[in-house]
Design a protein around this motif. Sequence first.
Motif, short mmCIF file in Angstrom:
data_model
loop_
_atom_site.label_atom_id
_atom_site.label_comp_id
_atom_site.label_asym_id
_atom_site.label_seq_id
_atom_site.Cartn_x
_atom_site.Cartn_y
_atom_site.Cartn_z
N VAL A 24 0.84 -1.19 0.00
CA VAL A 24 0.00 0.00 0.00
C VAL A 24 0.88 1.25 0.00
CG1 VAL A 24 -1.85 1.25 1.17
CG2 VAL A 24 -1.71 -1.25 1.39
N VAL A 25 0.58 2.19 -0.87
CA VAL A 25 1.23 3.49 -0.86
C VAL A 25 0.13 4.54 -0.83
CG1 VAL A 25 2.67 5.13 -2.12
CG2 VAL A 25 3.27 2.70 -2.12
N VAL A 26 0.20 5.45 0.13
CA VAL A 26 -0.79 6.52 0.24
C VAL A 26 -0.07 7.86 0.09
CG1 VAL A 26 -2.59 7.61 1.61
CG2 VAL A 26 -2.20 5.13 1.81
N ASN A 27 -0.38 8.56 -1.00
CA ASN A 27 0.17 9.90 -1.23
C ASN A 27 -0.75 10.91 -0.54
OD1 ASN A 27 2.47 9.43 -3.06
ND2 ASN A 27 0.89 8.57 -4.38
N ASN A 28 -0.42 11.21 0.70
CA ASN A 28 -1.23 12.13 1.49
C ASN A 28 -0.55 13.48 1.69
OD1 ASN A 28 -3.33 12.90 3.62
ND2 ASN A 28 -1.41 12.95 4.79
N ALA A 29 0.77 13.53 1.62
CA ALA A 29 1.49 14.78 1.87
C ALA A 29 1.01 15.86 0.91
CB ALA A 29 2.99 14.57 1.71
N GLY A 30 0.83 17.04 1.44
CA GLY A 30 0.40 18.15 0.61
C GLY A 30 0.21 19.40 1.45
N THR A 31 -0.05 20.49 0.77
CA THR A 31 -0.26 21.75 1.47
C THR A 31 -1.25 22.60 0.69
OG1 THR A 31 0.90 23.58 2.57
CG2 THR A 31 1.59 23.04 0.33
N ILE A 32 -1.72 23.65 1.34
CA ILE A 32 -2.71 24.53 0.74
C ILE A 32 -2.40 25.97 1.12
CG2 ILE A 32 -4.29 24.37 2.71
CD1 ILE A 32 -6.62 24.37 0.72
N SER A 33 -2.76 26.89 0.27
CA SER A 33 -2.70 28.30 0.62
C SER A 33 -3.84 29.01 -0.11
CB SER A 33 -1.35 28.93 0.26
OG SER A 33 -1.16 28.95 -1.15
N HIS A 34 -4.16 30.20 0.34
CA HIS A 34 -5.28 30.96 -0.22
C HIS A 34 -4.75 32.30 -0.73
CE1 HIS A 34 -6.75 28.16 2.82
NE2 HIS A 34 -7.85 28.08 2.12
N VAL A 35 -4.70 32.42 -2.05
CA VAL A 35 -4.12 33.61 -2.67
C VAL A 35 -4.99 34.03 -3.86
CG1 VAL A 35 -2.07 34.63 -3.73
CG2 VAL A 35 -1.81 32.75 -2.09
N PRO A 36 -5.40 35.30 -3.94
CA PRO A 36 -6.10 35.76 -5.15
C PRO A 36 -5.24 35.46 -6.38
CG PRO A 36 -6.22 37.42 -3.43
CD PRO A 36 -5.26 36.39 -2.95
N TYR A 37 -5.87 34.96 -7.44
CA TYR A 37 -5.11 34.47 -8.58
C TYR A 37 -4.20 35.54 -9.18
CZ TYR A 37 -3.95 32.13 -12.93
OH TYR A 37 -3.27 31.56 -13.97
N GLN A 38 -4.68 36.76 -9.29
CA GLN A 38 -3.87 37.80 -9.92
C GLN A 38 -2.67 38.19 -9.05
OE1 GLN A 38 -6.95 40.75 -10.39
NE2 GLN A 38 -6.16 42.00 -8.70
N GLU A 39 -2.68 37.77 -7.79
CA GLU A 39 -1.55 38.05 -6.90
C GLU A 39 -0.69 36.81 -6.66
OE1 GLU A 39 -3.18 39.63 -3.29
OE2 GLU A 39 -4.43 41.10 -4.35
N LEU A 40 -1.00 35.72 -7.36
CA LEU A 40 -0.30 34.45 -7.12
C LEU A 40 1.11 34.50 -7.71
CD1 LEU A 40 -0.41 31.50 -6.12
CD2 LEU A 40 -1.38 30.90 -8.36
N ALA A 41 2.10 34.50 -6.82
CA ALA A 41 3.50 34.54 -7.26
C ALA A 41 3.91 33.18 -7.81
CB ALA A 41 4.40 34.91 -6.09
#
Length: 250
Positions: free
Chosen positions: A88-105
């Motif tokens: 079994v392999v579970v790809n759970n690692a991840g992250t999230i952020s909240h950024v207005p698209y036009q400001e997304l670096a």
Amino acid sequence: MDLGLQGKKALVTGGTRGVGRGMVLGLARHGVDVTTCCRKENESAASLERELKSIGGDHHVLRADVTDPDQVTELLAHCRERYGRLDVVVNNAGTISHVPYQELALEEWNRIVASNLTSAHLVIQHALPLLRPGSSVISVGSRSVEAGVVRRAHYTATKAALLGLNRSLAREFGPSGIRFNVLRLGVIETETLRELPEDRRAEIQDLYSKKSALGRIGQPEEAAGAVLWLASDLSRFVTGGVIPVDGGMS
């Protein structure tokens, strides 16, 4: 209930907190030997080690950044040395952020892509020599792919890409008997939610409970239940799928 998982070997990335922790503990309690990883050694990792020790089994909590190819190589080398295979392999690692698209670096775009998509690619590719007929690879997706959440375009793009990756790999490795599936998670109550101020936490719980057919948000052990099913022979004819674990959220 005996799911026939006793003695199986699993790798769960990002398994010291939240949904991943629930998956690690769920697998361990059903007799699976589990290796998991986190970027930094902290109390969450230490407490998980203690809990796994009390359950019993050949479990390991390692420090590894799965966006780094060299660290992924080391992580899978550890699995090879300790287990000789992975069921079994579970790809759970991840992250999230909240950024207005036009400001997304670009730097933030690249960070989210590396964490949520490239990491899964690296882990799967390095795990392939350890997989065998009957092995199950599970990637953690998100309902946001269908919903389209404001200020999460970069995050949603990575979760959508996981679906394409999953489907292609299911086709490519189906003849080898290796299965690939994605869990489409809804809102799950984790430490991140519980650590919010009480009024904000209540607001979020109320909002998403009203969107759910079951009238509540999910728990980590409920996401773990889907992993247990996909890890077992009960799902041996399921591959290339997207399994909703969202309480019937609309």
